[in-house]
Design an enzyme around this catalytic site. Structure first.
Site, PDB file in Angstrom:
ATOM      1  N   GLY A  59       0.828  -1.212   0.000  1.00 51.29           N
ATOM      2  CA  GLY A  59       0.000   0.000   0.000  1.00 51.29           C
ATOM      3  C   GLY A  59       0.855   1.252   0.000  1.00 51.29           C
ATOM      4  O   GLY A  59       2.006   1.230   0.427  1.00 51.29           O
ATOM      5  N   ALA A  95      -0.169   6.798   4.175  1.00 53.20           N
ATOM      6  CA  ALA A  95       0.738   7.676   4.915  1.00 53.20           C
ATOM      7  C   ALA A  95       1.687   6.872   5.813  1.00 53.20           C
ATOM      8  O   ALA A  95       2.908   7.091   5.782  1.00 53.20           O
ATOM      9  CB  ALA A  95      -0.085   8.661   5.745  1.00 53.20           C
ATOM     10  N   LYS A 108      -5.995   0.882  22.354  1.00 51.35           N
ATOM     11  CA  LYS A 108      -6.055   1.827  21.222  1.00 51.35           C
ATOM     12  C   LYS A 108      -7.492   1.921  20.705  1.00 51.35           C
ATOM     13  O   LYS A 108      -7.959   3.005  20.335  1.00 51.35           O
ATOM     14  CB  LYS A 108      -5.105   1.346  20.121  1.00 51.35           C
ATOM     15  CG  LYS A 108      -5.044   2.230  18.882  1.00 51.35           C
ATOM     16  CD  LYS A 108      -4.121   3.403  19.058  1.00 51.35           C
ATOM     17  CE  LYS A 108      -4.230   4.496  18.015  1.00 51.35           C
ATOM     18  NZ  LYS A 108      -4.066   4.134  16.654  1.00 51.35           N
ATOM     19  N   SER A 149      -8.035  10.479  12.175  1.00 49.70           N
ATOM     20  CA  SER A 149      -8.072   9.829  10.863  1.00 49.70           C
ATOM     21  C   SER A 149      -9.509   9.753  10.339  1.00 49.70           C
ATOM     22  O   SER A 149      -9.748   9.881   9.140  1.00 49.70           O
ATOM     23  CB  SER A 149      -7.457   8.438  10.933  1.00 49.70           C
ATOM     24  OG  SER A 149      -8.078   7.684  11.949  1.00 49.70           O
ATOM     25  N   GLU A 187     -13.458   4.117   9.076  1.00 47.29           N
ATOM     26  CA  GLU A 187     -13.161   2.851   9.750  1.00 47.29           C
ATOM     27  C   GLU A 187     -14.146   2.575  10.883  1.00 47.29           C
ATOM     28  O   GLU A 187     -13.837   1.832  11.801  1.00 47.29           O
ATOM     29  CB  GLU A 187     -11.734   2.910  10.302  1.00 47.29           C
ATOM     30  CG  GLU A 187     -10.696   3.040   9.201  1.00 47.29           C
ATOM     31  CD  GLU A 187      -9.285   3.211   9.738  1.00 47.29           C
ATOM     32  OE1 GLU A 187      -8.461   2.310   9.559  1.00 47.29           O
ATOM     33  OE2 GLU A 187      -9.012   4.265  10.335  1.00 47.29           O
TER      34      GLU A 187
END
Ligand code: KPL
Length: 312
Positions: free
Chosen positions: A8, A11, A196, A266, A278
């Site tokens: 991929g 970033a 997280k 994000s 997401e």
């Protein structure tokens, strides 16, 4: 030491590639779209690093290589399926994404014994479009937590223990640490990933829905929602044997919101750029796991619905 192969052109993947280039770690990039692969990285001290040309398609990798997938969870299945025929030598596969669900996808496709590492990172990077093509900007120094979910319980307590049981995985961690340090071994990587998850479950939807920077989610107007998300998260995590308490979960969320205060999350960026979010891998994952245990999670359910209702 094997080569680092990065799937991929996002970033974080480009940041890892640029850091590998800077630190003399052999690497290759395999972007999905060659045209949007960054050609260069900008560091915080003003220096730049040019990336080597990317590879157009997968090749069979030796066992000593590391193959990292810094992708969104919803991109993972297609990418792993594309690589599957080339994994005959069983190079170490590393999953690095926000949210949860990647482990299930990898176990389905690779099997439960495959040499696999799960990672989460707090490094910040931004892919920017310039008149000279795409570049990547290093926006925040962080650290990467990594662990081996397929290694038998009890999981090795230290990296030295891991290197005695599965040297291949310890060596893959060393490769990643040489490329973009620090990479810290976690004997309980699932706990680190759920931690997280709790941060993302609060900061990401609230910043996306209210069009705000991370620091603003600490305002009193969001207190009720923050507490409800953290309470529901804690009930679900505890039901799966992960030991959390809601007060500490909430405190940790506030401290990350403060530390990353000037950032746009994000999910905020995904919404701002009209990209798929997401949400399914974050609050949606909490809802799915809660449903399996019969735990009501109305706040997370509402956030999933509201983020999905945003016009992209
Ligand atoms: O991981 C993040 C994200 O934006 O996805 C946080 C921790 C919220 C930092 O922005």
């Amino acid at each position: 030491m094997g080569k680092l192969n990065i799937v991929g052109g996002g970033a974080i993947g480009s940041l890892i590639a640029a850091s590998a280039q800077k630190n003399g770690v052999p690497y290759d990039c395999y972007p999905r779209d060659m045209k949007t692969m960054p050609s260069c990285a900008h560091w915080q001290n003003g220096q730049t690093t040019a990336l080597k040309p990317a590879k157009p398609s997968p090749i069979v990798l030796p066992k000593s290589d590391v193959l990292i997938f810094p992708l969104k969870v919803y991109q993972l299945k297609a990418a792993l399926m594309q690589w599957l025929p080339y994994l005959t030598q069983q190079p170490t596969v590393v999953l690095l994404h926000n949210g949860m669900g990647g482990l299930e996808v990898a176990r389905d496709l690779l099997g439960g014994d495959y040499p696999l590492l799960l990672a989460t990172t707090s490094h910040g990077a931004l892919k920017v479009s310039t008149s000279n093509g795409f570049h990547v900007k290093y926006t925040g120094v962080g650290a990467t937590q990594i662990g081996a979910p397929n290694v038998n319980k009890p999981s090795p307590q230290t990296l030295t223990d891991l290197s005695q049981i599965v040297p291949q995985l310890a060596s893959a961690i060393a490769t990643l640490d040489n490329a973009l340090p620090p990479v810290q071994y976690q004997s309980n990587i699932l706990k680190a990933l759920w931690t997280k998850l709790s941060v993302n479950a609060v900061i990401n939807p609230l910043t996306a829905l209210h069009n705000i920077q991370n620091k603003h989610i600490a305002k009193p107007e969001f207190e009720q929602s923050r507490i409800a998300i953290c309470d529901e998260f804690t009930q679900v995590a505890n039901a799966y044997g992960l030991d959390f308490d809601a007060l500490s979960v909430h405190e940790n969320v506030l401290s990350v919101a403060k530390a990353t205060g000037e950032n746009y999350s994000s999910m905020h960026q995904d919404v701002a750029h009209g990209r798929q979010t997401e949400i399914d891998a974050i609050n949606g994952y909490i809802v799915d796991m809660a449903t399996k245990k019969g735990i009501p999670v109305p706040e997370n359910t509402l956030l999933v619905e509201r983020v999905k209702a945003l016009k992209l």
